[in-house]
Design a protein around this motif. Structure first.
Motif, PDB file in Angstrom:
ATOM      1  N   ARG A 137     -11.185 -28.937 -12.907  1.00  0.00           N
ATOM      2  CA  ARG A 137     -10.635 -27.623 -13.258  1.00  0.00           C
ATOM      3  C   ARG A 137     -11.682 -26.729 -13.914  1.00  0.00           C
ATOM      4  O   ARG A 137     -11.719 -25.525 -13.661  1.00  0.00           O
ATOM      5  CB  ARG A 137      -9.419 -27.799 -14.172  1.00  0.00           C
ATOM      6  CG  ARG A 137      -8.253 -28.423 -13.447  1.00  0.00           C
ATOM      7  CD  ARG A 137      -7.006 -28.549 -14.291  1.00  0.00           C
ATOM      8  NE  ARG A 137      -6.005 -29.341 -13.593  1.00  0.00           N
ATOM      9  CZ  ARG A 137      -4.762 -29.517 -13.999  1.00  0.00           C
ATOM     10  NH1 ARG A 137      -4.355 -28.951 -15.120  1.00  0.00           N
ATOM     11  NH2 ARG A 137      -3.916 -30.234 -13.294  1.00  0.00           N
ATOM     12  N   ILE A 138     -12.525 -27.302 -14.765  1.00  0.00           N
ATOM     13  CA  ILE A 138     -13.588 -26.500 -15.377  1.00  0.00           C
ATOM     14  C   ILE A 138     -14.567 -26.020 -14.299  1.00  0.00           C
ATOM     15  O   ILE A 138     -15.005 -24.852 -14.306  1.00  0.00           O
ATOM     16  CB  ILE A 138     -14.321 -27.302 -16.464  1.00  0.00           C
ATOM     17  CG1 ILE A 138     -13.390 -27.552 -17.659  1.00  0.00           C
ATOM     18  CG2 ILE A 138     -15.574 -26.557 -16.929  1.00  0.00           C
ATOM     19  CD1 ILE A 138     -13.993 -28.412 -18.743  1.00  0.00           C
ATOM     20  N   GLY A 139     -14.884 -26.909 -13.369  1.00  0.00           N
ATOM     21  CA  GLY A 139     -15.769 -26.516 -12.271  1.00  0.00           C
ATOM     22  C   GLY A 139     -15.169 -25.395 -11.439  1.00  0.00           C
ATOM     23  O   GLY A 139     -15.872 -24.446 -11.050  1.00  0.00           O
ATOM     24  N   LEU A 140     -13.862 -25.479 -11.179  1.00  0.00           N
ATOM     25  CA  LEU A 140     -13.199 -24.432 -10.404  1.00  0.00           C
ATOM     26  C   LEU A 140     -13.127 -23.119 -11.184  1.00  0.00           C
ATOM     27  O   LEU A 140     -13.193 -22.038 -10.589  1.00  0.00           O
ATOM     28  CB  LEU A 140     -11.794 -24.888 -10.000  1.00  0.00           C
ATOM     29  CG  LEU A 140     -11.730 -26.023  -8.969  1.00  0.00           C
ATOM     30  CD1 LEU A 140     -10.289 -26.442  -8.728  1.00  0.00           C
ATOM     31  CD2 LEU A 140     -12.375 -25.605  -7.657  1.00  0.00           C
ATOM     32  N   LEU A 141     -12.973 -23.220 -12.507  1.00  0.00           N
ATOM     33  CA  LEU A 141     -12.949 -22.002 -13.323  1.00  0.00           C
ATOM     34  C   LEU A 141     -14.281 -21.259 -13.245  1.00  0.00           C
ATOM     35  O   LEU A 141     -14.317 -20.025 -13.287  1.00  0.00           O
ATOM     36  CB  LEU A 141     -12.614 -22.339 -14.779  1.00  0.00           C
ATOM     37  CG  LEU A 141     -11.141 -22.644 -15.075  1.00  0.00           C
ATOM     38  CD1 LEU A 141     -10.978 -23.163 -16.496  1.00  0.00           C
ATOM     39  CD2 LEU A 141     -10.282 -21.396 -14.873  1.00  0.00           C
TER      40      LEU A 141
ATOM     41  N   TRP B  97     -14.675 -17.809  -5.823  1.00  0.00           N
ATOM     42  CA  TRP B  97     -14.415 -18.660  -4.664  1.00  0.00           C
ATOM     43  C   TRP B  97     -12.943 -19.055  -4.604  1.00  0.00           C
ATOM     44  O   TRP B  97     -12.340 -19.066  -3.522  1.00  0.00           O
ATOM     45  CB  TRP B  97     -15.292 -19.905  -4.740  1.00  0.00           C
ATOM     46  CG  TRP B  97     -15.071 -20.870  -3.621  1.00  0.00           C
ATOM     47  CD1 TRP B  97     -15.436 -20.710  -2.314  1.00  0.00           C
ATOM     48  CD2 TRP B  97     -14.426 -22.148  -3.700  1.00  0.00           C
ATOM     49  NE1 TRP B  97     -15.062 -21.808  -1.563  1.00  0.00           N
ATOM     50  CE2 TRP B  97     -14.443 -22.706  -2.391  1.00  0.00           C
ATOM     51  CE3 TRP B  97     -13.840 -22.868  -4.743  1.00  0.00           C
ATOM     52  CZ2 TRP B  97     -13.898 -23.948  -2.117  1.00  0.00           C
ATOM     53  CZ3 TRP B  97     -13.297 -24.110  -4.460  1.00  0.00           C
ATOM     54  CH2 TRP B  97     -13.326 -24.637  -3.164  1.00  0.00           C
ATOM     55  N   ILE B  98     -12.351 -19.358  -5.771  1.00  0.00           N
ATOM     56  CA  ILE B  98     -10.934 -19.734  -5.826  1.00  0.00           C
ATOM     57  C   ILE B  98     -10.061 -18.580  -5.346  1.00  0.00           C
ATOM     58  O   ILE B  98      -9.129 -18.769  -4.557  1.00  0.00           O
ATOM     59  CB  ILE B  98     -10.538 -20.137  -7.266  1.00  0.00           C
ATOM     60  CG1 ILE B  98     -11.149 -21.489  -7.619  1.00  0.00           C
ATOM     61  CG2 ILE B  98      -9.024 -20.224  -7.411  1.00  0.00           C
ATOM     62  CD1 ILE B  98     -10.594 -22.639  -6.815  1.00  0.00           C
ATOM     63  N   VAL B  99     -10.351 -17.369  -5.825  1.00  0.00           N
ATOM     64  CA  VAL B  99      -9.577 -16.203  -5.393  1.00  0.00           C
ATOM     65  C   VAL B  99      -9.734 -16.014  -3.891  1.00  0.00           C
ATOM     66  O   VAL B  99      -8.791 -15.648  -3.185  1.00  0.00           O
ATOM     67  CB  VAL B  99     -10.025 -14.945  -6.160  1.00  0.00           C
ATOM     68  CG1 VAL B  99      -9.342 -13.707  -5.600  1.00  0.00           C
ATOM     69  CG2 VAL B  99      -9.707 -15.084  -7.646  1.00  0.00           C
TER      70      VAL B  99
ATOM     71  N   ARG C 208      -6.042 -21.918   0.786  1.00  0.00           N
ATOM     72  CA  ARG C 208      -5.113 -22.336  -0.275  1.00  0.00           C
ATOM     73  C   ARG C 208      -3.820 -22.879   0.339  1.00  0.00           C
ATOM     74  O   ARG C 208      -3.286 -23.897  -0.115  1.00  0.00           O
ATOM     75  CB  ARG C 208      -4.806 -21.168  -1.202  1.00  0.00           C
ATOM     76  CG  ARG C 208      -3.761 -21.491  -2.269  1.00  0.00           C
ATOM     77  CD  ARG C 208      -3.487 -20.288  -3.160  1.00  0.00           C
ATOM     78  NE  ARG C 208      -2.466 -20.599  -4.156  1.00  0.00           N
ATOM     79  CZ  ARG C 208      -1.165 -20.425  -3.959  1.00  0.00           C
ATOM     80  NH1 ARG C 208      -0.725 -19.948  -2.787  1.00  0.00           N
ATOM     81  NH2 ARG C 208      -0.294 -20.735  -4.907  1.00  0.00           N
ATOM     82  N   ASP C 209      -3.321 -22.204   1.380  1.00  0.00           N
ATOM     83  CA  ASP C 209      -2.099 -22.665   2.045  1.00  0.00           C
ATOM     84  C   ASP C 209      -2.297 -24.064   2.626  1.00  0.00           C
ATOM     85  O   ASP C 209      -1.426 -24.938   2.492  1.00  0.00           O
ATOM     86  CB  ASP C 209      -1.704 -21.697   3.166  1.00  0.00           C
ATOM     87  CG  ASP C 209      -1.351 -20.318   2.646  1.00  0.00           C
ATOM     88  OD1 ASP C 209      -0.920 -20.226   1.483  1.00  0.00           O
ATOM     89  OD2 ASP C 209      -1.516 -19.339   3.397  1.00  0.00           O
TER      90      ASP C 209
ATOM     91  N   ALA D 191      -4.282 -19.688 -14.500  1.00  0.00           N
ATOM     92  CA  ALA D 191      -5.157 -19.318 -15.625  1.00  0.00           C
ATOM     93  C   ALA D 191      -5.769 -17.945 -15.407  1.00  0.00           C
ATOM     94  O   ALA D 191      -5.835 -17.117 -16.336  1.00  0.00           O
ATOM     95  CB  ALA D 191      -6.255 -20.365 -15.792  1.00  0.00           C
ATOM     96  N   VAL D 192      -6.215 -17.667 -14.191  1.00  0.00           N
ATOM     97  CA  VAL D 192      -6.830 -16.374 -13.891  1.00  0.00           C
ATOM     98  C   VAL D 192      -5.821 -15.237 -14.071  1.00  0.00           C
ATOM     99  O   VAL D 192      -6.158 -14.143 -14.514  1.00  0.00           O
ATOM    100  CB  VAL D 192      -7.398 -16.372 -12.455  1.00  0.00           C
ATOM    101  CG1 VAL D 192      -7.880 -14.988 -12.054  1.00  0.00           C
ATOM    102  CG2 VAL D 192      -8.542 -17.372 -12.345  1.00  0.00           C
ATOM    103  N   GLY D 193      -4.548 -15.512 -13.757  1.00  0.00           N
ATOM    104  CA  GLY D 193      -3.530 -14.474 -13.872  1.00  0.00           C
ATOM    105  C   GLY D 193      -3.098 -14.186 -15.294  1.00  0.00           C
ATOM    106  O   GLY D 193      -2.515 -13.133 -15.562  1.00  0.00           O
ATOM    107  N   ILE D 194      -3.378 -15.115 -16.230  1.00  0.00           N
ATOM    108  CA  ILE D 194      -2.909 -14.940 -17.609  1.00  0.00           C
ATOM    109  C   ILE D 194      -4.031 -14.516 -18.548  1.00  0.00           C
ATOM    110  O   ILE D 194      -3.868 -13.594 -19.349  1.00  0.00           O
ATOM    111  CB  ILE D 194      -2.252 -16.247 -18.116  1.00  0.00           C
ATOM    112  CG1 ILE D 194      -0.957 -16.497 -17.348  1.00  0.00           C
ATOM    113  CG2 ILE D 194      -1.976 -16.188 -19.615  1.00  0.00           C
ATOM    114  CD1 ILE D 194      -0.270 -17.783 -17.722  1.00  0.00           C
TER     115      ILE D 194
END
Length: 241
Positions: free
Chosen positions: A59-63, A68-70, A87-88, A149-152
């Motif tokens: 999760r830290i790596g993805l943050l 890229w996640i978006v 993502r789907d 997390a990105v949305g909050i």
């Protein structure tokens, strides 16, 4: 960094995100507990710890790869009017895998060899295969967790701090939850049913049929309350005997 500590809005987003991460991590902890139960007893705690630490690192790596996640949510193809994104595909694959694992565990619990004890029916799994399964599901749960997390929160430091606190809480709670589930077969069946429900919700999300997590967690709370009453009744009966 220090000026963030004096901002009430930052603390509010940190607390909100931490609570959400813990709530969203409940199904992850249940899966890890059940997956590790296939291992020899002396390896289970280690597998749960490594699985959750792997989730933390992932999760830290993805943050740190937020862009890229978006981008995973952007359509890559259209199939019969369905705009498909990475993502789907991740949610669908993860949901199907979760349903498969939970269904096979339910089958093993119900249709297992009744001539042997529960301990004798446990197939000792390969340690690394269990870790691989845990990491595979961690990836699915992490994608949703990071998008939440990105949305909050607006600051990467706040997101990382909230994820770290949530994972530490889950590490502390993992062993007691696993022991409780293993010692109460009816609770284990209920937990497996929850995992099937979560898996179906993930598949539905992948096909753009969003199921509010609030409904899922409300069903979990209701089922947990009924199971608690059953356990209390069983305890009272044992005391009478």
């Amino acid at each position: 960094m220090l000026e963030l500590l004096n901002d009430p809005a930052v603390w509010a987003s940190f607390l909100t995100l931490t609570i959400l991460e813990i709530v969203l991590g409940v199904d992850n902890v249940i899966f890890i507990s059940i997956a590790a139960s296939k291992l020899p007893e002396h390896q289970r705690a280690r597998a749960r710890f490594l699985g959750l630490m792997g989730a933390l690192i992932l999760r830290i790596g993805l943050l740190f790869s937020i862009a890229w996640i978006v981008g995973l949510s952007k359509p890559i193809a259209t199939v019969m009017g369905w705009e498909m994104s990475w993502r789907d595909l991740i949610l669908i694959a993860g949901g199907l895998f979760l349903i498969y694992k939970a269904a096979t565990e339910i089958f093993d619990e119900v249709e297992g060899d009744h001539l042997h004890t529960a301990e004798e029916r446990v197939v000792e799994a390969v340690f690394m295969s269990v870790i691989f399964q845990i990491m595979l599901l961690d990836l699915v749960f992490s994608v949703d967790s990071v998008i939440t997390a990105v949305g909050i929160a607006d600051h990467l430091e706040v997101m990382i701090a909230a994820v770290c606190v949530a994972i530490m809480v889950m590490i502390v709670a993992a062993n007691p939850i696993a022991d409780f589930v293993e010692s109460h077969p009816s609770t284990k069946m209920l937990a497996l049913a929850f995992l099937v429900m979560v898996g179906m919700a993930l598949v539905a999300d992948g096909f753009h049929y969003h199921v509010e997590r609030g409904f899922i967690y409300a069903a979990m709370v209701f089922g947990g309350a009924v199971e608690t009453l059953n356990l209390l009744r069983q305890r009272r009966r044992r005391k009478r005997v």
